[in-house]
Scaffold this motif. Structure first.
Motif, short mmCIF file in Angstrom:
data_model
loop_
_atom_site.label_atom_id
_atom_site.label_comp_id
_atom_site.label_asym_id
_atom_site.label_seq_id
_atom_site.Cartn_x
_atom_site.Cartn_y
_atom_site.Cartn_z
N ASP A 177 -26.28 88.84 20.30
CA ASP A 177 -26.50 88.06 21.31
C ASP A 177 -25.80 88.45 22.69
OD1 ASP A 177 -27.07 85.65 23.22
OD2 ASP A 177 -25.67 84.49 22.32
N LEU A 178 -26.56 88.88 23.60
CA LEU A 178 -26.04 89.53 24.80
C LEU A 178 -26.38 88.44 25.92
CD1 LEU A 178 -26.78 93.33 24.49
CD2 LEU A 178 -24.70 91.98 23.92
N PRO A 179 -25.75 87.78 26.37
CA PRO A 179 -26.12 86.56 27.39
C PRO A 179 -26.17 87.30 28.82
CG PRO A 179 -23.68 86.41 26.84
CD PRO A 179 -24.26 87.43 25.97
N LYS A 180 -27.23 86.79 29.61
CA LYS A 180 -27.59 87.48 30.87
C LYS A 180 -26.97 86.61 32.00
CE LYS A 180 -32.36 88.29 29.18
NZ LYS A 180 -33.83 88.27 29.39
N ASP A 181 -26.17 85.58 31.48
CA ASP A 181 -25.55 84.97 32.51
C ASP A 181 -24.19 84.16 31.81
OD1 ASP A 181 -25.03 81.94 34.26
OD2 ASP A 181 -25.33 83.81 35.59
N ALA A 199 -24.44 81.38 30.00
CA ALA A 199 -25.37 81.30 28.34
C ALA A 199 -24.23 81.83 27.54
CB ALA A 199 -26.27 82.37 28.69
N ILE A 200 -23.15 82.02 27.83
CA ILE A 200 -21.96 82.36 26.79
C ILE A 200 -21.84 81.42 25.78
CG2 ILE A 200 -19.64 83.16 26.24
CD1 ILE A 200 -19.72 84.54 29.02
N LYS A 201 -21.91 81.42 24.32
CA LYS A 201 -21.53 80.69 23.64
C LYS A 201 -21.27 81.34 22.29
CE LYS A 201 -26.59 80.60 21.75
NZ LYS A 201 -26.97 82.12 22.45
N VAL A 202 -21.07 80.50 21.17
CA VAL A 202 -20.54 81.18 19.79
C VAL A 202 -21.48 82.13 19.49
CG1 VAL A 202 -20.13 80.64 17.53
CG2 VAL A 202 -19.38 79.13 19.17
N GLY A 203 -21.05 83.18 18.90
CA GLY A 203 -21.98 84.30 18.57
C GLY A 203 -22.29 85.35 19.69
N SER A 204 -21.91 85.04 21.02
CA SER A 204 -22.30 86.09 22.03
C SER A 204 -21.37 87.10 21.89
CB SER A 204 -22.05 85.27 23.45
OG SER A 204 -23.15 84.25 23.63
N VAL A 205 -21.76 88.19 22.29
CA VAL A 205 -21.07 89.69 22.45
C VAL A 205 -20.83 89.80 23.99
CG1 VAL A 205 -20.79 91.91 21.94
CG2 VAL A 205 -21.93 90.48 20.29
N VAL A 206 -19.52 89.91 24.31
CA VAL A 206 -19.17 90.20 25.77
C VAL A 206 -18.21 91.28 26.04
CG1 VAL A 206 -19.66 87.73 26.36
CG2 VAL A 206 -17.49 88.29 25.44
N LEU A 207 -17.60 91.18 26.97
CA LEU A 207 -16.42 92.35 27.39
C LEU A 207 -15.31 91.62 27.65
CD1 LEU A 207 -18.36 95.09 29.23
CD2 LEU A 207 -17.78 95.12 26.82
N ALA A 208 -14.18 91.91 27.05
CA ALA A 208 -12.62 91.26 27.52
C ALA A 208 -11.80 92.29 27.70
CB ALA A 208 -12.47 90.34 26.20
N SER A 209 -10.82 92.02 28.43
CA SER A 209 -9.48 92.81 28.76
C SER A 209 -8.30 92.26 28.42
CB SER A 209 -9.83 93.28 30.12
OG SER A 209 -8.58 94.33 30.46
N GLU A 210 -7.24 93.13 28.17
CA GLU A 210 -6.04 92.73 27.90
C GLU A 210 -5.22 92.69 29.31
OE1 GLU A 210 -3.50 91.56 25.16
OE2 GLU A 210 -5.66 91.26 24.40
N SER A 211 -5.43 93.93 29.98
CA SER A 211 -5.02 93.86 31.31
C SER A 211 -5.97 94.97 32.37
CB SER A 211 -3.50 94.51 31.30
OG SER A 211 -3.61 95.77 30.84
N ARG A 212 -5.57 94.89 33.67
CA ARG A 212 -6.37 95.69 34.33
C ARG A 212 -6.42 97.21 33.92
NH1 ARG A 212 -4.86 93.37 40.54
NH2 ARG A 212 -6.03 91.47 40.19
N GLU A 213 -4.89 97.56 33.40
CA GLU A 213 -4.90 99.01 33.07
C GLU A 213 -5.52 99.52 31.71
OE1 GLU A 213 -2.48 96.97 33.69
OE2 GLU A 213 -1.78 97.53 35.76
N GLU A 214 -5.92 98.72 31.00
CA GLU A 214 -6.37 98.81 29.66
C GLU A 214 -8.01 99.05 29.60
OE1 GLU A 214 -4.65 96.39 26.84
OE2 GLU A 214 -2.75 96.58 27.68
N GLY A 215 -8.63 98.68 30.43
CA GLY A 215 -9.93 98.44 30.52
C GLY A 215 -10.87 97.31 29.68
N TRP A 216 -11.91 97.63 29.53
CA TRP A 216 -12.81 96.25 28.68
C TRP A 216 -13.17 96.91 27.61
CZ3 TRP A 216 -13.31 91.75 31.47
CH2 TRP A 216 -12.79 91.58 32.52
N LEU A 225 -14.24 86.83 31.34
CA LEU A 225 -15.20 87.45 30.47
C LEU A 225 -16.22 88.43 31.37
CD1 LEU A 225 -15.84 85.08 27.57
CD2 LEU A 225 -14.17 86.85 27.47
N ALA A 226 -16.57 89.40 30.74
CA ALA A 226 -17.48 90.40 31.45
C ALA A 226 -18.83 90.36 30.67
CB ALA A 226 -17.06 91.73 31.95
N LEU A 227 -20.01 90.69 31.31
CA LEU A 227 -21.16 90.60 30.63
C LEU A 227 -21.78 91.96 30.21
CD1 LEU A 227 -23.16 88.02 32.38
CD2 LEU A 227 -21.56 87.66 30.37
N MET A 228 -22.26 92.24 28.98
CA MET A 228 -22.90 93.72 28.82
C MET A 228 -24.45 93.72 29.29
SD MET A 228 -21.22 94.10 25.00
CE MET A 228 -22.03 95.88 24.64
#
Length: 204
Positions: free
Chosen positions: A136-140, A143-160, A194-197
């Motif tokens: 499940d790659l939400p388009k907005d 639309a993020i919900k349980v099961g969605s695959v998104v991008l997350a980051s620990e900090s600005r230096e570490e990437g997504w 969160l960021a979207l794929m």
């Protein structure tokens, strides 16, 4: 797998990195992170559990200068640690202070066979490929919900990094699990952090 680095005297300071975990993952990508003095024993155990290497900074000024530019690591109750990706050039600078085995490349694990590629019907070549089933790659953001695959980051230096939503909380808060690190503890992020794929594969 532990090493100590000796060198020029460095003034004592509680905020200086006291130890490092470094190593390569199964895809030979370099990782490294630093830890505080009170975390050294647990960090060394985590390095051993993860097949990585632990280095004590001690009073080595040269190593401390490199270590302060690394992301700070995070220890988990599972006995492992979050050790982010770092650049190859930085990793190479750490190798002289680490055990010789840290420079070795790991043999890649056999990859699971890829699922058959889903293509558009032959009579409609203009139709884009269908999304990979089961992901499940939400388009907005709404639309993020349980099961969605998104991008997350620990900090600005570490990437997504790719993560999956495993639980939804009130006030647009989610609990997620790192996709590439299933043994790491789940973490919490607000929807806006969160960021979207890209929602579907590119046509080939």
């Amino acid at each position: 797998m532990t090493a100590s680095a000796a060198g020029t005297s460095l003034p004592a300071h509680d905020l200086l990195p006291a130890g490092l975990i470094l190593g390569r993952d199964d895809s030979n990508r370099p990782h490294a992170a630093w830890f505080m003095p009170e975390q050294l024993e647990q960090a060394e155990s985590a390095a051993n559990a993860m097949g990585m290497f632990f280095v004590t900074v001690g009073e080595n000024q040269d190593l401390a200068a490199i270590a302060t530019k690394l992301p700070k690591g995070k220890l988990f109750d599972s006995g492992k640690a979050f050790v982010p990706f770092i650049g190859g050039a930085t990793f190479d600078k750490l190798l002289p202070f680490a055990p010789p085995a840290a420079a070795a490349h790991k043999e890649p694990k056999p990859k699971a066979p890829k699922p058959p590629k889903i293509v558009a019907p032959a009579d409609d070549p203009t139709k884009p490929p269908a999304p990979t089933p089961g992901i499940d790659l939400p388009k907005d953001w709404s639309a993020i919900k349980v099961g969605s695959v998104v991008l997350a980051s620990e900090s600005r230096e570490e990437g997504w990094f790719e993560a999956k939503v495993v639980e939804a909380k009130p006030n647009d808060v989610f609990i997620l699990q790192w996709s590439d690190y299933p043994d790491y503890e789940p973490f919490v992020r607000h929807r806006e952090r969160l960021a979207l794929m890209f929602p579907r594969p590119f046509a080939s």
